[in-house]
Write an enzyme that holds these catalytic residues in place. Structure first.
Site, PDB file in Angstrom:
ATOM      1  N   GLN A  45       0.801  -1.241   0.000  1.00 32.66           N
ATOM      2  CA  GLN A  45       0.000   0.000   0.000  1.00 32.66           C
ATOM      3  C   GLN A  45       0.828   1.283   0.000  1.00 32.66           C
ATOM      4  O   GLN A  45       0.554   2.205  -0.757  1.00 32.66           O
ATOM      5  CB  GLN A  45      -0.916  -0.021   1.218  1.00 32.66           C
ATOM      6  CG  GLN A  45      -1.815   1.195   1.322  1.00 32.66           C
ATOM      7  CD  GLN A  45      -2.696   1.116   2.547  1.00 32.66           C
ATOM      8  OE1 GLN A  45      -3.662   0.382   2.587  1.00 32.66           O
ATOM      9  NE2 GLN A  45      -2.343   1.860   3.572  1.00 32.66           N
TER      10      GLN A  45
ATOM     11  N   GLU B   7      -3.152   9.479  -1.312  1.00 31.70           N
ATOM     12  CA  GLU B   7      -2.429  10.238  -0.288  1.00 31.70           C
ATOM     13  C   GLU B   7      -1.326  11.098  -0.881  1.00 31.70           C
ATOM     14  O   GLU B   7      -0.437  11.573  -0.177  1.00 31.70           O
ATOM     15  CB  GLU B   7      -1.855   9.285   0.774  1.00 31.70           C
ATOM     16  CG  GLU B   7      -2.957   8.517   1.505  1.00 31.70           C
ATOM     17  CD  GLU B   7      -2.466   7.799   2.741  1.00 31.70           C
ATOM     18  OE1 GLU B   7      -1.348   8.087   3.220  1.00 31.70           O
ATOM     19  OE2 GLU B   7      -3.202   6.934   3.228  1.00 31.70           O
TER      20      GLU B   7
ATOM     21  N   ASP C 221       4.193   0.288   4.317  1.00 34.34           N
ATOM     22  CA  ASP C 221       2.950  -0.217   4.902  1.00 34.34           C
ATOM     23  C   ASP C 221       2.439  -1.286   3.947  1.00 34.34           C
ATOM     24  O   ASP C 221       1.955  -0.974   2.861  1.00 34.34           O
ATOM     25  CB  ASP C 221       1.912   0.897   5.081  1.00 34.34           C
ATOM     26  CG  ASP C 221       0.641   0.374   5.748  1.00 34.34           C
ATOM     27  OD1 ASP C 221       0.578  -0.834   6.046  1.00 34.34           O
ATOM     28  OD2 ASP C 221      -0.294   1.178   5.959  1.00 34.34           O
TER      29      ASP C 221
ATOM     30  N   GLU D 232       4.896  -1.660   8.396  1.00 36.58           N
ATOM     31  CA  GLU D 232       3.576  -1.619   9.040  1.00 36.58           C
ATOM     32  C   GLU D 232       2.717  -2.740   8.471  1.00 36.58           C
ATOM     33  O   GLU D 232       2.757  -2.998   7.268  1.00 36.58           O
ATOM     34  CB  GLU D 232       2.967  -0.247   8.753  1.00 36.58           C
ATOM     35  CG  GLU D 232       1.579  -0.034   9.302  1.00 36.58           C
ATOM     36  CD  GLU D 232       1.078   1.368   8.929  1.00 36.58           C
ATOM     37  OE1 GLU D 232       1.902   2.298   8.785  1.00 36.58           O
ATOM     38  OE2 GLU D 232      -0.138   1.519   8.761  1.00 36.58           O
TER      39      GLU D 232
ATOM     40  N   ASP E 135      -1.098  -1.752  12.645  1.00 34.93           N
ATOM     41  CA  ASP E 135      -2.165  -0.786  12.343  1.00 34.93           C
ATOM     42  C   ASP E 135      -3.504  -1.528  12.437  1.00 34.93           C
ATOM     43  O   ASP E 135      -4.180  -1.466  13.471  1.00 34.93           O
ATOM     44  CB  ASP E 135      -1.920  -0.199  10.942  1.00 34.93           C
ATOM     45  CG  ASP E 135      -3.073   0.660  10.432  1.00 34.93           C
ATOM     46  OD1 ASP E 135      -3.962   0.996  11.220  1.00 34.93           O
ATOM     47  OD2 ASP E 135      -3.105   0.995   9.223  1.00 34.93           O
TER      48      ASP E 135
ATOM     49  N   LYS F 264      -4.436   6.092  15.175  1.00 36.74           N
ATOM     50  CA  LYS F 264      -5.417   6.836  14.370  1.00 36.74           C
ATOM     51  C   LYS F 264      -6.638   7.102  15.239  1.00 36.74           C
ATOM     52  O   LYS F 264      -7.292   6.152  15.707  1.00 36.74           O
ATOM     53  CB  LYS F 264      -5.848   5.998  13.169  1.00 36.74           C
ATOM     54  CG  LYS F 264      -4.769   5.750  12.117  1.00 36.74           C
ATOM     55  CD  LYS F 264      -5.258   4.684  11.144  1.00 36.74           C
ATOM     56  CE  LYS F 264      -4.410   4.563   9.905  1.00 36.74           C
ATOM     57  NZ  LYS F 264      -4.699   3.300   9.174  1.00 36.74           N
TER      58      LYS F 264
ATOM     59  N   ARG G 133      -5.460   9.413   7.893  1.00 36.63           N
ATOM     60  CA  ARG G 133      -6.173   8.403   7.121  1.00 36.63           C
ATOM     61  C   ARG G 133      -6.023   8.726   5.637  1.00 36.63           C
ATOM     62  O   ARG G 133      -5.612   9.830   5.273  1.00 36.63           O
ATOM     63  CB  ARG G 133      -7.679   8.396   7.452  1.00 36.63           C
ATOM     64  CG  ARG G 133      -8.047   8.068   8.875  1.00 36.63           C
ATOM     65  CD  ARG G 133      -7.495   6.782   9.421  1.00 36.63           C
ATOM     66  NE  ARG G 133      -7.718   5.576   8.674  1.00 36.63           N
ATOM     67  CZ  ARG G 133      -8.360   4.502   9.137  1.00 36.63           C
ATOM     68  NH1 ARG G 133      -8.892   4.517  10.345  1.00 36.63           N
ATOM     69  NH2 ARG G 133      -8.465   3.398   8.412  1.00 36.63           N
ATOM     70  N   SER G 134      -6.402   7.769   4.785  1.00 38.73           N
ATOM     71  CA  SER G 134      -6.305   8.052   3.347  1.00 38.73           C
ATOM     72  C   SER G 134      -7.344   9.092   2.919  1.00 38.73           C
ATOM     73  O   SER G 134      -7.129   9.842   1.984  1.00 38.73           O
ATOM     74  CB  SER G 134      -6.437   6.769   2.540  1.00 38.73           C
ATOM     75  OG  SER G 134      -7.570   6.045   2.936  1.00 38.73           O
TER      76      SER G 134
ATOM     77  N   LYS H  25       2.950  10.053  10.422  1.00 40.49           N
ATOM     78  CA  LYS H  25       2.720   9.515   9.074  1.00 40.49           C
ATOM     79  C   LYS H  25       1.457  10.162   8.512  1.00 40.49           C
ATOM     80  O   LYS H  25       0.380   9.999   9.075  1.00 40.49           O
ATOM     81  CB  LYS H  25       2.533   7.996   9.182  1.00 40.49           C
ATOM     82  CG  LYS H  25       2.234   7.301   7.876  1.00 40.49           C
ATOM     83  CD  LYS H  25       1.754   5.876   8.107  1.00 40.49           C
ATOM     84  CE  LYS H  25       1.388   5.221   6.785  1.00 40.49           C
ATOM     85  NZ  LYS H  25       0.459   4.084   6.948  1.00 40.49           N
TER      86      LYS H  25
END
Ligand code: PGA
Ligand code: ZN
Length: 429
Positions: free
Chosen positions: A162, A204, A241, A286, A313, A338, A367-368, A389
Site C-alpha cells: 500500500q 495520499e 505499509d 507496518e 495498524d 489513528k 487516514r487516506s 505519518k
C-alpha cells in the site's frame, strides 16, 4: 468553561466523500470544531463509521444520521458540562453509545465531538492544542514518514503493497527532514517521468505506481534516494505499509500478490518480508502480516524485531485492549495511532501511553481520506510520539499537517527537540 451548544453538519473529505464536522460553543463564546477523517483500507476491529447507506444520496456514503445524533442525544447529554474535562466528556460519550464499537451513535459522531471539545478547551485556556493536550510536556517534533508511491486500496491495486515511504533518518532537524524528502519525492517523479511512468498521484499524494512487480517499486525508492544525492540506509531509509490484511485470504489461509500472481503460505510471506528487510534499507514495516495472523507477527518479531520497527495498524486499531494483548504476546514493537479507529481523544491518549509504557513506539497517523484539520500534528507533539505519518508531500490535506509541525516548532522555540533517526534506536525490543 461550560458547553453551551453543540451542532454538526456534513462536510467532505479529501476524496470528496461525506464526513462529519461538529462545533462546540462555550458559554463564554469560544468555539471548537472537530473534523473526522476516513480510511479506505480499514481494519475489521475499528470503531464503527456510521454511514446512511441510502443509495439515493451520495451513493450510500452520507452521514446525516451521525450528524443528527450529535445535534440530538449528544448535545442533550453534554450541554452545561465543563469542556476541559476531556476524560469525563469522552466517558459520557462512550456510555451514551453503549456498544463496544460505538456503532449506535457512530464513531464519526463521537470523535467529531471529542475533538471539538479538545480544541474548545485549548482555545479557552489560550493555549495551542499541543500544549493543552500534552499538559505542557510535549516538545518532541516528529520524524516524518512520507509516502513516495501509493498503492493497494489507494491506487486501484496497481501494487499489492500500500505505502512505499521514506524516512530521513539522517536529518538533524524537522525542516531538514522535509527538505530531504522534498528532494527524494521530486527525484522519484523525475525517474518515473524518464521511464514514461508518471501518471499523477494516488489518494495520499504519492505517485501513482505502474509496475509489474512490487520489488520494482522498492528499487525505484533506492534509486530516487541516490539520485537526490543521499546514501540509502544512512541519510534516507525505506518504510513500508504492507497493509497485509488486504492481501490475506482468510478462507484459504494464504497471502496473495495479485500484481505478480503469486500465493504465499503465512510462513513464506513472513520470510519474504524478512528477505526484503535484508536486501533493502528498510527501517520500518507496518502491517507486514494480517490482523488475524498473531503467530506470524510473533515469528517475524523474533526474526527481525530487534532491527526493524514492526508497526501494528489493522492489528491493533488504536484499541488499548488489543494493544495490551499484543504487548503480552510480543507481537510487534510499535503501534499506529489513528483517532477514528477508536473514536475518542482520551482513548487515543490511553493507546499512546500504553504503547510508550511498554517501551514500544507510537506512530501518529492520518487516514487516506483526510480533512483540512491538523489535529494529529498537535497530538504527535503533545505526546512526544516521535513519528508522524501523513501520506505524501503534496495535496493540501497532507501539507496542512506537515506545515502545522513547522508552526509548532516555531512556537516551541528553544524548547523544541528533534530525535531524527534515533527514534528507531529507542527501546526496540
Ligand atoms: P487507510 O490507510 O486510512 O485507508 O486505512 C492508511 C493506513 O493503512 O495506514
Ligand atoms: Zn496501515
Amino acid at each position: 468553561m461550560k458547553i453551551q451548544s453543540i451542532s454538526a453538519f456534513q462536510i467532505f473529505d479529501s476524496r470528496g466523500h461525506p464526513t462529519v464536522e461538529a462545533q462546540i460553543v462555550l458559554e463564554n463564546g469560544i468555539t471548537g470544531s472537530g473534523l473526522v477523517p476516513s480510511g479506505a483500507s480499514t481494519g475489521q476491529y475499528e470503531a464503527w463509521e456510521l454511514r446512511d447507506g441510502d443509495p439515493e444520496r451520495f451513493r450510500g456514503l452520507s452521514v446525516f444520521h451521525a450528524v443528527n445524533h450529535i445535534a440530538g442525544e449528544i448535545a442533550d447529554t453534554l450541554r452545561g458540562r465543563e469542556v476541559s474535562d476531556q476524560r469525563g466528556i469522552d466517558d459520557a460519550l462512550v456510555a451514551l453509545d453503549g456498544t463496544p464499537n460505538k456503532s449506535r451513535l457512530g464513531a464519526n459522531a463521537i470523535l467529531a465531538v471529542s475533538m471539538a471539545a479538545a480544541q474548545a478547551a485549548a482555545r479557552g485556556l489560550g493555549l495551542p492544542l499541543f500544549e493543552s493536550l500534552g499538559g505542557g510536556g510535549g516538545t518532541l517534533l516528529p520524524l516524518p514518514e512520507i509516502q513516495i508511491l501509493g498503492g493497494g486500496a489507494h491506487a486501484q491495486w496497481r501494487t499489492d503493497v500500500q505505502d512505499f515511504m521514506v524516512v530521513a533518518t539522517g536529518a538533524r532537524s524537522y525542516e531538514e527532514a522535509l527538505e530531504m524528502t522534498f528532494n527524494v519525492y521530486r527525484s522519484a517523479g523525475d525517474l518515473l517521468e524518464a521511464q514514461g511512468k508518471r501518471f499523477g498521484v494516488a489518494d495520499e499524494g504519492g505517485y501513482w505506481p505502474q509496475f509489474s512487480r512490487n520489488e520494482e517499486a522498492l528499487d525505484l525508492l533506492v534509486e530516487a534516494i541516490r539520485h537526490a544525492g543521499y546514501i540509502p540506509g544512512a541519510d534516507m531509509a525505506i518504510s513500508l505499509d504492507i497493509a497485509a490484511s488486504d492481501l490475506f485470504d482468510e478462507a484459504r489461509g494464504c497471502y496473495r500478490f495479485r500484481l505478480e500472481n503469486r500465493v504465499f503460505t503465512p510462513e513464506a510471506f513472513a520470510d519474504l518480508m524478512t528477505d526484503w528487510c535484508g536486501r533493502y534499507p528498510i527501517v520500518s514495516m507496518e502491517d507486514p502480516l494480517a490482523d488475524t495472523d498473531w503467530e506470524g507477527w510473533q515469528r517475524l518479531c523474533r526474526a527481525i524485531g530487534d532491527r526493524v520497527q514492526l508497526i501494528g495498524d489493522d492489528l491493533f486499531t488504536t484499541n488499548p485492549g488489543r494493544i495490551r494483548q499484543g504487548i503480552a504476546a510480543g507481537a510487534a514493537n510499535a503501534v499506529l495511532i489513528k483517532l477514528n479507529q477508536i473514536g475518542t481523544v482520551s482513548e487515543t491518549l490511553d493507546a499512546i501511553r500504553l504503547t510508550q509504557a511498554a517501551g514500544w513506539r507510537p506512530v501518529v497517523s492520518a487516514r487516506s481520506g483526510e480533512t483540512e484539520d491538523a489535529f494529529i500534528a498537535h497530538l504527535a507533539v503533545a505526546t512526544n510520539a516521535g513519528q508522524l505519518k501523513v501520506g505524501s508531500f503534496s495535496r493540501s490535506e497532507r501539507m496542512v499537517k506537515w506545515n502545522e509541525v513547522i508552526r509548532i516548532g516555531r512556537r516551541l522555540g528553544d524548547r523544541a527537540r528533534f530525535a531524527g533517526g534515533a527514534v528507531f534506536q529507542r527501546s526496540v525490543n
